[in-house]
Structure formats: structure tokens, C-alpha cells
Design a protein around this motif. Structure first.
Motif, PDB file in Angstrom:
ATOM      1  N   ARG A  38      -5.887   5.538  -0.396  1.00 42.19           N
ATOM      2  CA  ARG A  38      -5.604   6.620   0.544  1.00 42.19           C
ATOM      3  C   ARG A  38      -4.201   7.157   0.336  1.00 42.19           C
ATOM      4  O   ARG A  38      -3.324   6.455  -0.183  1.00 42.19           O
ATOM      5  N   GLN A  39      -4.014   8.392   0.779  1.00 43.98           N
ATOM      6  CA  GLN A  39      -2.704   9.018   0.666  1.00 43.98           C
ATOM      7  C   GLN A  39      -2.434   9.821   1.930  1.00 43.98           C
ATOM      8  O   GLN A  39      -3.158  10.785   2.234  1.00 43.98           O
ATOM      9  N   ALA A  40      -1.414   9.406   2.652  1.00 50.08           N
ATOM     10  CA  ALA A  40      -0.983  10.120   3.850  1.00 50.08           C
ATOM     11  C   ALA A  40       0.031  11.192   3.459  1.00 50.08           C
ATOM     12  O   ALA A  40       0.681  11.088   2.410  1.00 50.08           O
ATOM     13  N   PRO A  41       0.200  12.205   4.305  1.00 46.51           N
ATOM     14  CA  PRO A  41       1.152  13.278   3.976  1.00 46.51           C
ATOM     15  C   PRO A  41       2.552  12.733   3.735  1.00 46.51           C
ATOM     16  O   PRO A  41       3.067  11.938   4.533  1.00 46.51           O
ATOM     17  N   GLY A  42       3.141  13.135   2.617  1.00 45.84           N
ATOM     18  CA  GLY A  42       4.499  12.726   2.296  1.00 45.84           C
ATOM     19  C   GLY A  42       4.645  11.315   1.793  1.00 45.84           C
ATOM     20  O   GLY A  42       5.767  10.839   1.586  1.00 45.84           O
ATOM     21  N   LYS A  43       3.513  10.637   1.582  1.00 43.52           N
ATOM     22  CA  LYS A  43       3.567   9.254   1.107  1.00 43.52           C
ATOM     23  C   LYS A  43       2.830   9.109  -0.208  1.00 43.52           C
ATOM     24  O   LYS A  43       2.020   9.953  -0.587  1.00 43.52           O
ATOM     25  N   GLU A  44       3.111   8.008  -0.886  1.00 47.12           N
ATOM     26  CA  GLU A  44       2.423   7.726  -2.141  1.00 47.12           C
ATOM     27  C   GLU A  44       1.005   7.228  -1.849  1.00 47.12           C
ATOM     28  O   GLU A  44       0.717   6.666  -0.792  1.00 47.12           O
ATOM     29  N   ASN A 101     -12.467  -2.614 -14.987  1.00 43.39           N
ATOM     30  CA  ASN A 101     -11.815  -3.868 -14.644  1.00 43.39           C
ATOM     31  C   ASN A 101     -11.787  -4.089 -13.136  1.00 43.39           C
ATOM     32  O   ASN A 101     -11.579  -3.151 -12.360  1.00 43.39           O
ATOM     33  N   TYR A 102     -11.934  -5.333 -12.737  1.00 44.79           N
ATOM     34  CA  TYR A 102     -11.827  -5.721 -11.326  1.00 44.79           C
ATOM     35  C   TYR A 102     -10.519  -6.463 -11.118  1.00 44.79           C
ATOM     36  O   TYR A 102     -10.018  -7.119 -12.017  1.00 44.79           O
ATOM     37  N   GLY A 103      -9.962  -6.310  -9.930  1.00 44.33           N
ATOM     38  CA  GLY A 103      -8.727  -7.011  -9.603  1.00 44.33           C
ATOM     39  C   GLY A 103      -7.502  -6.130  -9.657  1.00 44.33           C
ATOM     40  O   GLY A 103      -6.382  -6.618  -9.518  1.00 44.33           O
ATOM     41  N   LEU A 104      -7.700  -4.843  -9.816  1.00 38.90           N
ATOM     42  CA  LEU A 104      -6.579  -3.915  -9.888  1.00 38.90           C
ATOM     43  C   LEU A 104      -6.058  -3.622  -8.491  1.00 38.90           C
ATOM     44  O   LEU A 104      -6.828  -3.351  -7.590  1.00 38.90           O
ATOM     45  N   GLY A 105      -4.742  -3.634  -8.328  1.00 40.04           N
ATOM     46  CA  GLY A 105      -4.160  -3.466  -7.006  1.00 40.04           C
ATOM     47  C   GLY A 105      -3.335  -2.200  -6.834  1.00 40.04           C
ATOM     48  O   GLY A 105      -2.817  -1.956  -5.745  1.00 40.04           O
ATOM     49  N   TYR A 106      -3.209  -1.406  -7.882  1.00 36.11           N
ATOM     50  CA  TYR A 106      -2.398  -0.192  -7.822  1.00 36.11           C
ATOM     51  C   TYR A 106      -3.243   1.015  -8.196  1.00 36.11           C
ATOM     52  O   TYR A 106      -3.993   0.981  -9.161  1.00 36.11           O
ATOM     53  N   PRO A 107      -3.105   2.102  -7.441  1.00 36.59           N
ATOM     54  CA  PRO A 107      -3.926   3.281  -7.723  1.00 36.59           C
ATOM     55  C   PRO A 107      -3.810   3.777  -9.164  1.00 36.59           C
ATOM     56  O   PRO A 107      -4.810   4.202  -9.748  1.00 36.59           O
ATOM     57  N   TYR A 108      -2.636   3.690  -9.754  1.00 33.52           N
ATOM     58  CA  TYR A 108      -2.461   4.245 -11.099  1.00 33.52           C
ATOM     59  C   TYR A 108      -3.285   3.502 -12.156  1.00 33.52           C
ATOM     60  O   TYR A 108      -3.477   3.991 -13.265  1.00 33.52           O
ATOM     61  N   GLU A 109      -3.767   2.336 -11.790  1.00 34.31           N
ATOM     62  CA  GLU A 109      -4.528   1.541 -12.753  1.00 34.31           C
ATOM     63  C   GLU A 109      -5.981   1.991 -12.885  1.00 34.31           C
ATOM     64  O   GLU A 109      -6.663   1.588 -13.819  1.00 34.31           O
TER      65      GLU A 109
END
Length: 123
Positions: A38-44, A101-109
């Protein structure tokens, strides 16, 4: 390529519930681990929850643990996010993501993304 289309967002009062859906197409759905971010306004953009290829394993961000549940139906090529006890701070655009892949914790992955669905929680 994997195409992802989210639905189910909307406006809800604090304490209420929503269920998001994400329909996948293009490749064998069960070959991909799925996630919600998810991405809130003004946040990563931030990670919310993920589920393994068969659905047998899940994990969650601490902020939603105990309130949100991720699930999948491989016969329908769909992943869900059941959101209960919603809070105003859950307001964001919610995105479905897929990766082999499973186990990814960051959106960029994550390799594949939907267009997002807006969730607004009023106080």
C-alpha cells in the motif's frame, strides 16, 4: 508477463471491513507468490502481506497483523485481502504484486504490479 487487476476498494468507517480482490492473468498463477502493498499520500509504498504459491504460508507487516488476512484461490487465479478493524491510518492505495519468489519483504523486489485500488477509512 503477469497482468493483475485489483478491485474492492472504497470508503469505510473506522472499525469496518473490506475485502480486496486481485485477478491475475497471463501466466500460471500458482507459479507466483502474491502480495499486497500500500501507499499512502506522501509516503513510500510499504509491504502489507504475502502468500506462498499454494497458499500454505503467509506473513504480514506488524501494522496489520491480526486484522488483515491474505488468501488465494488458484482455481480462480485470484488473491484476496480481508481487512477487518480498519483504522484511518490504513487509508492508502492498495496494490497487488506478484513474483516467482516467496519471502520478499520490500515492494521493490516484486516484478509485477496491478494499478491499485483506493481504500479510505474515515474516523
Amino acid at each position: 508477463q503477469v497482468q493483475l487487476v485489483e478491485s474492492g476498494g472504497g470508503l469505510v468507517q473506522a472499525g469496518g471491513s473490506l475485502r480486496l480482490s486481485c485477478a491475475a492473468s497471463g501466466r500460471t498463477f500458482s507459479n507466483y507468490a502474491m502480495a499486497w502493498c500500500r501507499q499512502a499520500p506522501g509516503k513510500e509504498r510499504e509491504f502489507v502481506a504475502a502468500i506462498s504459491w499454494s497458499g500454505g504460508s503467509t506473513y504480514y507487516a506488524d501494522s496489520v497483523k491480526g486484522r488483515f488476512t491474505i488468501s488465494r484461490d488458484n482455481a480462480k487465479n485470484t488473491v484476496y485481502l480481508q481487512m477487518n478493524s480498519l483504522k484511518p491510518e490504513d487509508t492508502a492505495v492498495y496494490y497487488c504484486a506478484a513474483d516467482p519468489n516467496y519471502g520478499l519483504g520490500y515492494p521493490y523486489e516484486y516484478d509485477y504490479w496491478g494499478q491499485g485500488t483506493q481504500v479510505t477509512v474515515s474516523s
